[in-house]
Design an enzyme around this catalytic site. Structure first.
Site, PDB file in Angstrom:
ATOM      1  N   ASP A   1      -8.171 -21.795  30.345  1.00 47.41           N
ATOM      2  CA  ASP A   1      -7.821 -22.880  29.429  1.00 47.41           C
ATOM      3  C   ASP A   1      -8.942 -23.223  28.452  1.00 47.41           C
ATOM      4  O   ASP A   1     -10.128 -23.219  28.798  1.00 47.41           O
ATOM      5  CB  ASP A   1      -7.478 -24.137  30.219  1.00 47.41           C
TER       6      ASP A   1
ATOM      7  N   GLU B   1      -0.783 -15.988  32.194  1.00 45.31           N
ATOM      8  CA  GLU B   1      -1.459 -15.730  33.471  1.00 45.31           C
ATOM      9  C   GLU B   1      -2.963 -15.594  33.280  1.00 45.31           C
ATOM     10  O   GLU B   1      -3.667 -15.048  34.142  1.00 45.31           O
ATOM     11  CB  GLU B   1      -0.831 -14.551  34.208  1.00 45.31           C
ATOM     12  N   TRP B   2      -3.460 -16.106  32.126  1.00 41.27           N
ATOM     13  CA  TRP B   2      -4.895 -16.325  31.884  1.00 41.27           C
ATOM     14  C   TRP B   2      -5.703 -15.042  31.723  1.00 41.27           C
ATOM     15  O   TRP B   2      -6.936 -15.064  31.789  1.00 41.27           O
ATOM     16  CB  TRP B   2      -5.513 -17.213  32.977  1.00 41.27           C
ATOM     17  N   GLY B   3      -5.010 -13.921  31.537  1.00 44.06           N
ATOM     18  CA  GLY B   3      -5.715 -12.665  31.309  1.00 44.06           C
ATOM     19  C   GLY B   3      -6.241 -11.993  32.555  1.00 44.06           C
ATOM     20  O   GLY B   3      -6.918 -10.961  32.471  1.00 44.06           O
TER      21      GLY B   3
ATOM     22  N   ASP C   1       3.773 -20.041  33.308  1.00 47.26           N
ATOM     23  CA  ASP C   1       2.423 -20.164  33.846  1.00 47.26           C
ATOM     24  C   ASP C   1       2.249 -19.359  35.140  1.00 47.26           C
ATOM     25  O   ASP C   1       3.167 -18.688  35.603  1.00 47.26           O
ATOM     26  CB  ASP C   1       2.111 -21.648  34.072  1.00 47.26           C
TER      27      ASP C   1
END
Length: 410
Positions: free
Chosen positions: A212, A190-192, A157
């Protein structure tokens, strides 16, 4: 003499420095030969968040086998955040002794004995998103511990990463996993934010493309400083990314919310679209208490086969009109998957004239031309053959639902 002595010292230092350089050379490339199709499994976060312990994980592993999910292709049992205890005096991480009193090695052995694989979670920052010890500065020690436990999958994460650059941070963990010597699927989470699809192919096996997900078909949940996204919002954010996906490197639109509160039609649409875009199929519900509807959705082998097609081509949106979208996915053996997705709250009629609507995918250089080839049609949710492409396909697509077809010429 002094000049000769100085020269010898210089040569000795140079050789020493050179040899040390070789000793510390790092391999920043992921383990090859893993995740050649999108990973399938289960993760604890969407349903249980921080409420994890070894009994829960064992029961979920049991349920994955008993429910037929293992037979359908699900492999990984992944513990997300909050399993962590403290680091010892040498800096090695240990699990929470109250939640995991038997230790992670024993838990991994239990999961492996069932023919499943074991996944774990950490964070590139100083702390995880749940406030547990992160891996920053401890990457090589953590990778050694994971290898000793028998870990097969790492979700990594991006919380509390002040000052870090994503590509470098993930390369450090990749090098650590390589040094530990156990092949591990690395999930870049890393959520893009830093466009991991542009650099992630050699570093990890999948990368999150968005923030998320949460269990809503078409809405946004505002947390103030950040947002969670509904299924349709996340689907829209995949636009322009399909060229980066393929065997061993996948766009990850986040885990499945099937079985977490949406009605069956929305769960079916969710599962269908994740299958069409070659997304990892990581369930996030309570496998121990699934309804028959949820089980049937998650274990539909014909839909899963579309997701797991060995070509690894991500599907694409062909057309959109009045909230009715048409999607295509080229498959091995000249087959095609076709989905009619109804995003509206009312039923929508679809009519598709195959013979007069040739479809070309420029990315994969594949063509569906029903004027040259007649394809048989099979509805993958009703599991019935529904004619062929000699005549136009007509159907009604229920609200927030799909009609999914397999076209095959043999």
């Amino acid at each position: 003499m002094k000049k000769l002595l100085s020269l010898l010292i210089l040569l000795t230092c140079s050789v020493t420095a050179f040899s040390q350089g070789n000793n510390y050379e790092q391999n920043y490339k992921k383990y090859e030969g893993l995740a050649l199709t999108p990973p399938m499994g289960w993760n604890s976060w969407n349903k249980f968040a921080c409420n994890v312990d070894e009994n829960l994980i064992k029961e979920v592993a049991d349920a994955m086998v008993a429910s037929g999910m293992k037979d359908a292709g699900y492999t990984y049992i992944n513990i997300d955040d909050c399993w962590h205890g403290e680091r010892d005096s040498l800096g090695f991480i240990h699990p929470d002794p109250k939640r995991f009193p038997s230790g992670m090695k024993a838990l991994a052995d239990y999961i492996h004995a069932k023919g499943l694989k074991f996944g774990i979670y950490s964070d590139a920052g100083s702390q995880t998103c749940g406030g547990r010890p992160g891996s920053r500065g401890y990457e090589f020690q953590d990778a050694q511990m994971y290898a000793s436990w028998g870990v097969d999958y790492l979700k990594y994460d991006w919380c509390n990463t002040e000052g870090l650059k994503a590509e470098g941070a993930y390369k450090t963990m990749t090098a650590a996993l390589q040094k530990a010597g156990r092949p591990v699927v690395l999930s870049i989470c890393e959520w893009g934010n830093d466009k991991p699809w542009e650099w992630g192919q050699t570093v990890g096996h999948l990368w999150r493309t968005t923030g998320d997900i949460y269990n809503c078909f078409d809405c946004i949940e505002d947390h103030g400083t950040w947002q969670s996204w509904g299924v349709m919002q996340i689907l829209d954010k995949q636009e322009g990314l399909r060229q980066y996906a393929g065997p061993g490197h996948w766009n990850d639109p986040d885990m499945l919310e099937v079985g977490n509160g949406m009605p069956a039609n929305e769960d079916r649409a969710h599962f269908t679209m994740w299958s069409m875009i070659a997304a990892p199929l990581i369930a996030g519900n309570d496998l121990r208490s699934m309804s028959k509807e949820t089980t049937d959705i998650l274990t539909n082998k014909e839909v899963i086969a579309v997701n797991q097609d060995k070509l690894g081509i991500q599907g694409f949106k062909y057309a959109s009109k009045d909230s009715l979208e048409t999607w295509f996915k080229p498959l091995d053996g000249g087959k095609w998957a076709v989905v009619f997705l109804n995003r509206s709250k009312q039923p929508q009629k679809v009519e598709f004239d195959w013979k007069n609507t040739p479809v070309t995918d420029e990315l994969s250089k594949r063509e569906l031309n029903a004027s040259k080839t007649t394809y048989k049609l099979r509805n993958l949710w009703t599991k019935k053959d529904v004619g062929n492409t000699k005549k136009a396909f007509k159907a009604e697509v229920p609200a927030h639902d799909v009609v999914m077809l397999l076209l095959s010429s043999k």
